[in-house]
Scaffold this motif. Structure first.
Motif, PDB file in Angstrom:
ATOM      1  N   PRO A   1       0.826  -1.206   0.000  1.00  0.00           N
ATOM      2  CA  PRO A   1       0.000   0.000   0.000  1.00  0.00           C
ATOM      3  C   PRO A   1       0.861   1.257   0.000  1.00  0.00           C
ATOM      4  N   MET A   2       1.733   1.331  -0.965  1.00  0.00           N
ATOM      5  CA  MET A   2       2.649   2.466  -1.118  1.00  0.00           C
ATOM      6  C   MET A   2       3.149   2.473  -2.551  1.00  0.00           C
ATOM      7  N   ILE A   3       3.721   3.583  -2.992  1.00  0.00           N
ATOM      8  CA  ILE A   3       4.297   3.667  -4.329  1.00  0.00           C
ATOM      9  C   ILE A   3       5.747   3.207  -4.245  1.00  0.00           C
ATOM     10  N   THR A   4       6.126   2.242  -5.078  1.00  0.00           N
ATOM     11  CA  THR A   4       7.483   1.700  -5.056  1.00  0.00           C
ATOM     12  C   THR A   4       8.275   2.237  -6.249  1.00  0.00           C
ATOM     13  N   ILE A   5       9.514   2.610  -5.982  1.00  0.00           N
ATOM     14  CA  ILE A   5      10.401   3.166  -6.997  1.00  0.00           C
ATOM     15  C   ILE A   5      11.680   2.340  -7.019  1.00  0.00           C
ATOM     16  N   ALA A   6      12.011   1.750  -8.158  1.00  0.00           N
ATOM     17  CA  ALA A   6      13.276   1.034  -8.311  1.00  0.00           C
ATOM     18  C   ALA A   6      14.304   1.982  -8.907  1.00  0.00           C
ATOM     19  N   ALA A   7      15.458   2.108  -8.263  1.00  0.00           N
ATOM     20  CA  ALA A   7      16.559   2.931  -8.756  1.00  0.00           C
ATOM     21  C   ALA A   7      17.671   1.995  -9.219  1.00  0.00           C
ATOM     22  N   VAL A   8      17.794   1.839 -10.538  1.00  0.00           N
ATOM     23  CA  VAL A   8      18.697   0.833 -11.099  1.00  0.00           C
ATOM     24  C   VAL A   8      19.997   1.461 -11.577  1.00  0.00           C
ATOM     25  N   HIS A   9      21.097   0.920 -11.083  1.00  0.00           N
ATOM     26  CA  HIS A   9      22.411   1.308 -11.597  1.00  0.00           C
ATOM     27  C   HIS A   9      23.207   0.032 -11.831  1.00  0.00           C
ATOM     28  N   GLY A  10      24.207   0.105 -12.669  1.00  0.00           N
ATOM     29  CA  GLY A  10      25.042  -1.063 -12.921  1.00  0.00           C
ATOM     30  C   GLY A  10      24.301  -2.119 -13.708  1.00  0.00           C
ATOM     31  N   ALA A  11      23.740  -3.085 -13.017  1.00  0.00           N
ATOM     32  CA  ALA A  11      23.027  -4.174 -13.685  1.00  0.00           C
ATOM     33  C   ALA A  11      21.813  -4.588 -12.884  1.00  0.00           C
ATOM     34  N   SER A  12      20.797  -5.014 -13.617  1.00  0.00           N
ATOM     35  CA  SER A  12      19.607  -5.636 -13.025  1.00  0.00           C
ATOM     36  C   SER A  12      19.278  -6.828 -13.909  1.00  0.00           C
ATOM     37  N   ALA A  13      19.558  -8.014 -13.406  1.00  0.00           N
ATOM     38  CA  ALA A  13      19.459  -9.202 -14.243  1.00  0.00           C
ATOM     39  C   ALA A  13      18.667 -10.307 -13.557  1.00  0.00           C
ATOM     40  N   GLY A  14      18.063 -11.162 -14.365  1.00  0.00           N
ATOM     41  CA  GLY A  14      17.376 -12.328 -13.849  1.00  0.00           C
ATOM     42  C   GLY A  14      16.344 -11.982 -12.794  1.00  0.00           C
ATOM     43  N   LEU A  15      16.459 -12.619 -11.628  1.00  0.00           N
ATOM     44  CA  LEU A  15      15.526 -12.364 -10.528  1.00  0.00           C
ATOM     45  C   LEU A  15      15.608 -10.910 -10.067  1.00  0.00           C
ATOM     46  N   GLY A  16      16.780 -10.306 -10.182  1.00  0.00           N
ATOM     47  CA  GLY A  16      16.917  -8.892  -9.865  1.00  0.00           C
ATOM     48  C   GLY A  16      16.074  -8.032 -10.785  1.00  0.00           C
ATOM     49  N   PHE A  17      15.992  -8.419 -12.054  1.00  0.00           N
ATOM     50  CA  PHE A  17      15.178  -7.682 -13.007  1.00  0.00           C
ATOM     51  C   PHE A  17      13.692  -7.902 -12.722  1.00  0.00           C
TER      52      PHE A  17
END
Length: 260
Positions: free
Chosen positions: A97-113
């Motif tokens: 019940p909140m707004i979520t913001i992903a801040a991606v640097h470097g890499a975001s792969a697999g389960l991280g993505f």
């Protein structure tokens, strides 16, 4: 609440969750997956937080599942237990019940993505590398990767991206609609905080109510996808192609798959 692999900081109505295994490129081992589930479930009961930023410590957001843990013969990763925790954290973050913001640097792969795509707003640095690259080790996306890719791209393009495992820059991902905003290298966290403050100065309670209405309609589909991914991933972990894929990854060579 304290964690071994995460840092959770609260500041008024804003919280920041940091994946904190920098020496392992924030790859997700069994502990992190369980702690993500515990953390998101606890946040679901926190009526004070309205915006959550998710980021990674060190050089990358997250390299995905911990392949070294998959290869650990002394203490092998139990895929069925892992899938239970993945299911827990995905369902919990999707209904936060909140707004979520992903801040991606470097890499975001697999389960991280998958974790990145589960967020409401995705900010990626233009030089970051994003990939749903499970196919490279003979696996399928998990963490509801199928669900989130389809939500962002539609079924035909989602299939192509999943099957290819292509690595995209932040700029390339923005063109496809996989991320919402691209910023220069080193600016993702700063921009996430800027957007968070802007949200907190908006009628954010109304935004959260709209999120609940829209996401609740999709809960049954999400649950079905997670169940099917758990069954299929358990099966894929036993294939010849998966064994070849992880051995090739460790040996830094091109895998020779045979469809078995």
């Amino acid at each position: 609440m304290t964690f071994e692999t995460l840092k959770l900081e609260k500041n008024g109505r804003l919280a920041t969750l940091t994946l904190n295994r920098p020496a392992a490129m924030n790859s997700m081992n069994e502990v992190m997956m369980r702690e993500l589930a515990d953390c998101f479930e606890a946040l679901n009961d926190d009526g004070n937080i309205q915006v959550l930023i998710i980021k990674g410590e060190g050089k990358v957001f997250s390299a995905g599942g911990d392949i070294k843990a998959m290869l650990n013969e002394d203490n092998p990763m139990d895929i069925d237990e892992v899938m239970v925790d993945i299911t827990r954290f995905v369902k919990a973050i999707y209904m936060l019940p909140m707004i979520t913001i992903a801040a991606v640097h470097g890499a975001s792969a697999g389960l991280g993505f998958s974790l990145t795509l589960a967020s409401d707003i995705i900010i990626a640095e233009e030089t970051s590398k994003l990939a749903m690259n499970f196919i490279g080790i003979g696996l399928i996306p998990d963490g509801a990767g199928h669900f989130f890719m389809k939500e962002r791209l539609g079924t035909p393009l989602a299939k192509q991206m999943i099957w290819s495992g292509d690595v995209l820059t932040g700029t390339g991902a923005k063109k496809l609609g996989l991320v919402d905003e691209v910023v220069p290298e080193g600016k993702a966290s700063e921009q996430a905080n800027f957007i968070a403050q802007k949200l907190l100065q908006s009628p954010v309670a109304a935004m959260i109510a709209s999120k609940e209405i829209l996401h609740t309609q999709k809960c049954t589909e999400l649950t079905n996808v997670l169940k099917m991914e758990a069954v299929a991933q358990s099966k894929m972990r036993k294939t010849v192609d998966h064994l070849e894929g992880i051995q090739a990854f460790v040996q830094k060579r091109t895998p020779a798959f045979n469809g078995q």
